[in-house]
Design a protein around this motif. Structure first.
Motif, mmCIF file in Angstrom:
data_model
loop_
_atom_site.group_PDB
_atom_site.id
_atom_site.type_symbol
_atom_site.label_atom_id
_atom_site.label_comp_id
_atom_site.label_asym_id
_atom_site.label_seq_id
_atom_site.Cartn_x
_atom_site.Cartn_y
_atom_site.Cartn_z
ATOM 1 N N THR A 122 16.195 40.176 97.549
ATOM 2 C CA THR A 122 15.539 39.337 96.544
ATOM 3 C C THR A 122 16.331 39.331 95.241
ATOM 4 N N GLY A 140 19.410 37.239 95.641
ATOM 5 C CA GLY A 140 19.070 35.820 95.583
ATOM 6 C C GLY A 140 18.813 35.359 94.164
ATOM 7 N N LEU A 143 16.728 34.928 98.898
ATOM 8 C CA LEU A 143 15.359 35.109 98.413
ATOM 9 C C LEU A 143 14.372 35.085 99.577
ATOM 10 N N SER A 144 14.558 34.141 100.498
ATOM 11 C CA SER A 144 13.669 34.043 101.656
ATOM 12 C C SER A 144 13.740 35.304 102.507
ATOM 13 N N SER A 154 21.358 31.331 97.483
ATOM 14 C CA SER A 154 20.325 32.019 96.703
ATOM 15 C C SER A 154 18.960 31.859 97.365
ATOM 16 N N TYR A 155 18.685 30.683 97.889
ATOM 17 C CA TYR A 155 17.423 30.404 98.585
ATOM 18 C C TYR A 155 17.331 31.206 99.885
ATOM 19 N N VAL A 203 11.163 27.842 94.055
ATOM 20 C CA VAL A 203 10.687 28.008 95.423
ATOM 21 C C VAL A 203 9.168 28.125 95.412
ATOM 22 N N ASN A 225 20.951 32.705 92.009
ATOM 23 C CA ASN A 225 20.239 31.548 91.476
ATOM 24 C C ASN A 225 20.769 31.149 90.108
ATOM 25 N N PHE A 246 18.077 28.030 93.529
ATOM 26 C CA PHE A 246 17.279 27.943 94.751
ATOM 27 C C PHE A 246 17.104 26.464 95.108
ATOM 28 N N ASN A 247 17.384 26.121 96.346
ATOM 29 C CA ASN A 247 17.260 24.723 96.750
ATOM 30 C C ASN A 247 17.072 24.647 98.254
ATOM 31 N N LYS A 248 15.873 24.251 98.674
ATOM 32 C CA LYS A 248 15.586 24.152 100.100
ATOM 33 C C LYS A 248 16.323 22.990 100.757
#
Length: 340
Positions: A207, A210, A231-232, A227-228, A26, A214, A219-221
């Protein structure tokens, strides 16, 4: 958003201002969109409380939420249509914001434990779908850039101009989490010190969750992995805690005015520059030192021809952001705030 969307330094852009590659972690640029959603979720309790204080019935509140979502959705379609040069109905940034807000607001009235439970169920179901649903032709699960559940479903949804619709599931969960975080700040029973500790604890927990997820689903937008999302939400909560400490507790407010100007007309700050660039700056041609260029290219070359490609590109980006800020400052001084 204004910085990331208007970079003009080609390959010289800092890594953090460029979207990460597939499963590449990220970057700061990847947090812009989910933090839009996070801020939207934070606003939900305040919006609902305002409607209740105005005496709006549950039906009237529902109509208000539906109206806001509809306006946001079609503003997104307007941007897409301006970019395509023809009427377009589909899902993009504002449309996804609109749908996540709609479902998040519908689910918000639940008790906070139930709200977080629903958010957890949405993320778990979405994560299981990404990791475990078998895909043709071999009937095995896959999570690759060109082969995953989303890339398999989107072509089907695209027939109805709804590619990306499944992203509403994790983004709605993010709105629900953010709305619950906002209630920590709104609590009248908690002291400011307890609120700060709660925000920090929530940020660390989200966090950590996440980062743990992960290890299973990165994490993958692109596909909004759980997980993303976590985390965000976690980093957003920690940033919110920092701002709460600086602005509300320490009262160090002098530095924040430029951000207040941007934030007071956030919708104008997003829609206005995009439409202006698509409809005017990139289409209207002018003579520039013997060349026929669009206004945007002439603006860029006015810096790069003098300062060089990279310094000139940065000067263009900063001048663009400053120009938007000046317009927003005028609106701020005139007390013209666009709301939906």
């Amino acid at each position: 958003m204004l910085l990331v969307n208007n970079l003009a330094v080609d390959g010289a852009a800092p890594e953090q201002l460029v979207h990460a590659k597939w499963n590449g972690g990220v970057h700061l640029a990847d947090l812009v969109f989910p933090w839009f959603l996070f801020c939207m979720g934070l606003s939900v309790p305040f919006s609902v409380d305002g409607m209740v204080k105005r005496g709006l019935s549950p039906l009237a509140r529902a109509r208000r939420v539906l109206w806001r979502s509809t306006v946001l959705f079609f503003l997104g379609c307007l941007i897409d249509s301006a970019q395509a040069g023809r009427p377009v109905f589909g899902l993009d940034v504002l449309q996804l914001l609109a749908l996540a807000y709609l479902f998040g607001s519908i689910l918000y009235p639940m008790l906070w434990r139930a709200r977080l439970g629903v958010a957890g169920i949405l993320l778990a179901a979405y994560g299981i779908a990404l990791a475990m649903i078998p895909l043709p032709p071999h009937g095995t699960p896959a999570f690759e850039e060109t082969k995953n559940v989303i890339s398999f479903v989107n072509p089907v949804l695209a027939r109805f101009n709804l590619a990306g619709l499944l992203s509403v599931v994790p983004t709605t969960a993010l709105v629900l989490v953010a709305a619950t975080i906002a209630n920590l700040l709104r609590s009248k029973e908690k002291s400011d010190a307890v609120k700060l500790k709660s925000l920090v604890a929530a940020g660390i927990a989200l966090t950590a969750a996440g980062m743990a997820w992960n290890e299973v689903l990165p994490f993958n937008k692109t596909v909004w992995t759980p997980s993303y999302i976590l985390l965000s939400a976690g980093l957003g909560s920690l940033l919110l805690a920092l701002l709460f400490w600086i602005l509300d507790l320490r009262k160090w407010m002098w530095w924040a005015f430029p951000l207040v100007v941007y934030g007071s007309n956030a919708l104008v700050a997003y829609v206005g520059p995009v439409l202006l660039k698509l409809v005017v700056l990139q289409r209207v041609k002018i003579d520039f030192h013997g060349r026929r260029l669009s206004i945007a290219d002439a603006w860029l070359h006015s810096f790069t021809d003098t300062l060089g490609r990279v310094p000139g590109g940065w000067a263009y980006t900063v001048s663009y952001m400053l120009a938007v800020w000046v317009v927003l400052l005028i609106l701020y001084r005139m007390k013209w705030f666009v709301r939906v």
